[in-house]
Write a protein that holds these residues in place. Structure first.
Motif, short mmCIF file in Angstrom:
data_model
loop_
_atom_site.label_atom_id
_atom_site.label_comp_id
_atom_site.label_asym_id
_atom_site.label_seq_id
_atom_site.Cartn_x
_atom_site.Cartn_y
_atom_site.Cartn_z
N LYS A 1 25.23 -39.88 42.95
CA LYS A 1 26.98 -39.75 43.67
C LYS A 1 27.16 -41.39 43.75
O LYS A 1 28.82 -41.01 43.06
N LYS A 2 26.47 -42.31 44.01
CA LYS A 2 27.20 -43.25 44.13
C LYS A 2 27.00 -43.95 42.27
O LYS A 2 28.23 -44.52 42.03
N LEU A 3 26.51 -43.02 41.41
CA LEU A 3 26.64 -44.08 40.37
C LEU A 3 27.57 -42.76 39.23
O LEU A 3 28.64 -43.89 38.65
N GLN A 4 27.74 -41.66 40.01
CA GLN A 4 29.27 -41.48 39.61
C GLN A 4 30.58 -41.54 40.36
O GLN A 4 31.53 -42.34 39.11
N ALA B 1 16.50 -33.45 42.77
CA ALA B 1 16.46 -34.69 42.03
C ALA B 1 17.62 -33.70 40.29
O ALA B 1 16.97 -33.03 39.70
N GLN B 2 17.86 -35.01 39.79
CA GLN B 2 18.60 -34.22 38.43
C GLN B 2 18.18 -35.79 37.73
O GLN B 2 18.47 -36.84 37.85
N ARG C 1 18.79 -49.08 38.52
CA ARG C 1 19.69 -49.29 39.74
C ARG C 1 21.23 -48.74 39.52
O ARG C 1 21.31 -47.97 38.91
N ASP C 2 20.93 -48.56 40.95
CA ASP C 2 22.86 -47.98 41.75
C ASP C 2 23.47 -49.50 41.63
O ASP C 2 24.91 -48.96 41.84
N PHE C 3 23.75 -50.54 40.65
CA PHE C 3 24.59 -51.47 40.86
C PHE C 3 24.69 -52.02 39.42
O PHE C 3 23.17 -51.85 38.70
N PRO C 4 25.47 -52.43 38.81
CA PRO C 4 25.05 -52.95 37.76
C PRO C 4 24.59 -54.25 37.46
O PRO C 4 24.20 -55.38 38.22
N VAL C 5 23.02 -54.39 36.11
CA VAL C 5 22.28 -55.22 36.37
C VAL C 5 22.61 -56.05 34.66
O VAL C 5 21.54 -57.14 34.62
#
Length: 831
Positions: free
Chosen positions: A787-790, A740-741, A819-823
């Motif tokens: 990776k998804k966030l980047q 984890a990072q 979250r990995d999508f905008p909320v």
């Protein structure tokens, strides 16, 4: 000499060698200064290991190759020090970055000079050469998994590539003279050979690897510390720790003020007294087996402070599985040991997030934490990475485990694949580094009953490892009877519980008992159940998971505690992952636990009727049909062994004193669990993570398969004492299945302000202090999520070159966390 570039030039053709250059201040660090200061710091670090001369020598030699013209041209080109009329020509420093070998020269020197001094000299030389050659990459392989003799290849590297001859010719006389003196000093060889022979027991190859890693740690910490002190001279300060008697006085005054009004208060006082009495024991490995709610945190702190004072220990290190407990326990310790008027952070240090990346850069290497404080709170993952992880970031802290009291809180959560590695390492730390280990839990794993040949934990005092008096409590069975406060109900059913059924049942429990805690095995299940129960619209509902930063979880837990307090007792329902069940101080009226191992169920039960304010309260075990444990092998095996145990318990409850959560029950469960997982405990590895099917225990010990491959290729075994594949093992080592990072998240105005300050703070001293604060606002993210966030441009580096990332505010939810999508809506930029 004033330190500026101009003052260091006696002649345009005779430039003094430099190690580092600070363009902001226009100042350089002389190479001779860096080498001598690192040598002194390394010797100081290694004094607790009785290896000061060995550490001094590797400190002097670690950057010997920087005397070469190739490196000096590189560093002067990179820092704009070469002028048009200089004899030295500029080079493309960007193309050469990381490609100029300046670490092999020192390794070759010690291998050649000390290796000449017979078999024992050659033996000592390999340890020192490995430290020097590895100080940028992390410990290199001696023999690689494919049979390649990496150590031989490195020490026989051509002189025109390592620049050894040139470096020796150009080295400052005081450096060269001291190198020569040390490498020929019989005392140096004697101290190292004494250490090598001392650890040569049944696990000698593994122990030799640990001895090497501890010495390596002394060098890495010295190098990084000296670099940080040059980068910011104001950070250089003597680490004067508050004396143990003063800290003991603060704790004893706090304990004396506790009122004794309920039976559980008397029990907690007795437990604390037993811990105080046990502090007089010799250093060793001990257990503290106390049911949940017995006051282990302060009792173990009392033991640790008095034990540290008696045995002149240097620090106390709390190793805790979840950051949620670190938040809580560090706050308790800080409130006692850092009263008003004492500088915050001067006694208690929390370290639990990997905000700096493993790949070392000039900027981030001065910002990593080195555990230099009297009381450290860290995670199991951080400790295991220091012992076995890759690179140099984590290993720099390893030498701090020497002469320390190490408290393992909730030790049953230790990843089972690391059991033999952990046991062998702790035996080494206690028996050869003068430390004491205390294993605290209500559900004590049987680490002392593992396979002896592979490594079991040796309990008892160091001077009598067969001593049965390893437990601090005189009567554990009696303690479990006296602290029995819950009743276990097995409500698993065929087909399982739907999420809607479980939500309705949780609501019913809250209404009947005033409050309810539901603990599930996955973050996805926790979020789904939270939404099913009404989500953010339900004001009695709370959610907890590691997607939330520590400050966020702390805020939620504080709200929950306020609602559960006797004077308030507002209806409360909390949906949480396992993070709440090990040591978190909350007191619910009822608990529902998703099916898991008996140890996990017992820990969840510890959040129910914790303070004994009611008669026995219910703990329900359910099997949610929508919970997918997938690849979570430990949970699946735990579920199977719980099922087996419950069948036996229902047939013969008297065999377990009619307590399915008692001491005898836990022993039976762990015997089943350990038998089922016995082939996992040596840390098995396989392609593609590793060259072949093997175990890290063997790779870090005999490394038999690599030696067979070497013999097949070379028709002989390598003429080396150390044959381990250190780097390959470290790269394969993952305490949890995915590395984890840490990323900083904008929770609350404080979190956003820390992000703003980190983006603005070029000053590394300020940045270092900010990073300590930023840990409270960080979330550890797995690679696929990062990776998804980047890809969504949701994370940004605070400053170029640091590798420290922060998250866009759109991606952090006030209830669910990261979250990995905008909320959230993007805030408009006001010009």
């Amino acid at each position: 000499m004033d330190g500026t570039y101009d003052s260091m030039i006696d002649d345009k053709t005779d430039l003094i060698s430099i190690a580092h250059f600070d363009k902001r201040r226009g100042e350089a660090q002389l190479l001779s200064t860096h080498l001598s200061q690192v040598a002194a710091l390394a010797a100081q670090n290694a004094s607790r290991l009785y290896l000061p001369l060995s550490a001094e020598l590797i400190g002097l030699l670690h950057d010997l190759g920087k005397y070469s013209e190739e490196f000096q041209r590189y560093i002067r080109s990179a820092t704009d020090l070469i002028e048009e009329d200089d004899e030295m020509e500029a080079v493309d420093h960007k193309a050469l970055k990381g490609k100029i070998d300046h670490s092999t020269a020192g390794a070759q020197y010690v291998w050649r000079e000390l290796g000449k001094q017979g078999p024992e000299g050659r033996l000592a030389a390999q340890f020192l050469a490995l430290c020097i050659a590895s100080h940028h990459s992390g410990l290199i392989d001696c023999v690689a998994p494919d049979g390649t003799n990496v150590f031989e290849r490195r020490t026989t590297k051509a002189d025109d590539r390592t620049h050894l001859s040139e470096a020796l010719a150009k080295a400052d006389s005081e450096i060269r003279d001291r190198m020569h003196t040390l490498v020929n000093d019989p005392k140096l060889k004697e101290e190292l050979l004494t250490a090598i022979k001392k650890v040569a027991n049944d696990q000698r190859f593994f122990n030799w690897g640990l001895l090497l890693r501890f010495l390596f740690s002394c060098l890495i910490d010295a190098d990084r510390t000296n670099s940080a002190e040059f980068e910011k001279p104001g950070r250089k300060k003597a680490a004067k720790h508050t004396p143990w008697p003063e800290l003991i006085d603060r704790l004893e005054k706090h304990l004396a003020a506790f009122p004794v009004t309920k039976p559980i208060d008397t029990l907690r006082k007795d437990i604390s007294q037993h811990c105080l009495d046990a502090a007089a024991r010799e250093h060793g490995t001990y257990t503290l087996t106390v049911p949940t709610g017995g006051g282990k945190t302060l009792a173990s702190l009392r033991f640790a402070l008095h034990h540290a004072e008696k045995h002149c220990m240097e620090r106390i290190i709390y190793v805790i599985p979840y950051t949620s407990i670190i938040d809580q326990n560090a706050q308790v310790a800080r409130g006692i040991l850092e009263p008003p008027g004492v500088a915050p952070g001067s006694v208690v240090l929390e370290h639990h997030s990997n905000l700096t990346p493993e790949k070392v850069t000039w900027r981030n290497k001065v910002l990593t934490e080195n555990w230099d404080a009297p009381v450290i709170f860290t995670t199991t993952v951080q400790l295991l990475e220091a012992l076995f992880g890759a690179g140099t970031r984590d290993v720099r802290r390893l030498h701090r485990l020497a002469k320390a009291v190490i408290i393992f809180d909730e030790v049953q959560t230790l990843p089972i694949k690391t059991f033999h590695l952990f046991c062998n390492a702790m035996n080494y730390v206690v028996e050869h580094c003068g430390s004491t280990a205390l294993l605290c839990t209500a559900t004590q794993p049987l680490l002392h009953e593992l396979d002896k040949e592979k490594g079991m934990l040796r309990l008892g005092a160091f001077n009598n490892r067969m001593n049965a008096a390893s437990e601090l409590m005189p009567d554990v069975k009696k303690l479990f009877r006296e602290l029995e406060r819950v009743e276990l109900h097995d409500l698993r059913k065929k087909g399982g519980w739907s999420t809607a059924e479980l939500a309705a049942f949780a609501q019913q429990c809250m209404e009947q008992y005033g409050s309810c805690l539901v603990v599930v095995n996955t973050k996805a299940m926790a979020l789904a159940l939270f939404e099913q129960c009404g989500g953010s619209a339900n004001k009695s509902l709370f959610h907890l998971s590691t997607h939330m930063c520590p400050a966020h979880r702390k805020a939620v837990l504080n709200t929950i505690r306020g609602r559960l307090a006797p004077e308030s007792e507002q209806p409360s329902l909390c949906i949480s992952t396992q993070l709440i069940e090990a040591g978190v101080d909350v007191d619910f009226g009822s608990v529902i636990r998703s099916e898991a191992g008996l140890d996990s169920i017992g820990q969840a039960a510890g959040r129910c009727n914790r303070n004994g304010r009611h008669g026995k309260r219910p703990v329900y075990v359910v099997n949610p049909q929508d919970e997918k444990v997938g690849m979570l092998e430990e949970i699946k095996v735990g579920q199977q062994d719980f099922d087996r145990f419950m069948r036996e318990y229902k047939d013969a409850p008297m065999d377990f004193a009619e307590n399915p959560l008692g001491d005898e029950a836990m022993k039976r469960y762990f015997k089943y669990y350990f038998f089922d997982r016995r082939n996992t405990m040596s840390y098995p590895v396989e392609p593609p993570r590793f060259e072949r099917t093997d175990t890290l225990l063997d790779v870090l010990s005999h490394n038999g398969k690599a030696l067979e491959e070497h013999a097949r290729i070379r028709k002989t075994k390598p003429d080396l004492l150390l044959r381990q594949s250190f780097m390959s093992a470290a790269k394969a080592f993952r305490p949890i299945d995915s590395p984890a990072q840490g990323v900083v998240v904008p929770f609350s105005a404080d979190g956003q302000q820390i992000i703003n300050d980190l983006c603005a703070a070029y000053d590394p001293l300020l940045a270092f202090d900010l990073l300590r604060r930023a840990q409270q606002y960080s979330v550890n993210v797995f690679p696929h999520v990062l990776k998804k966030l980047q890809e969504a441009n949701a994370v940004t580096e605070v400053q170029e070159g640091t590798g420290i990332l922060y998250v866009n505010k759109q991606y952090y939810d006030e209830h669910a966390g990261l979250r990995d999508f905008p909320v959230n809506q993007q805030e408009p930029i006001i010009a």
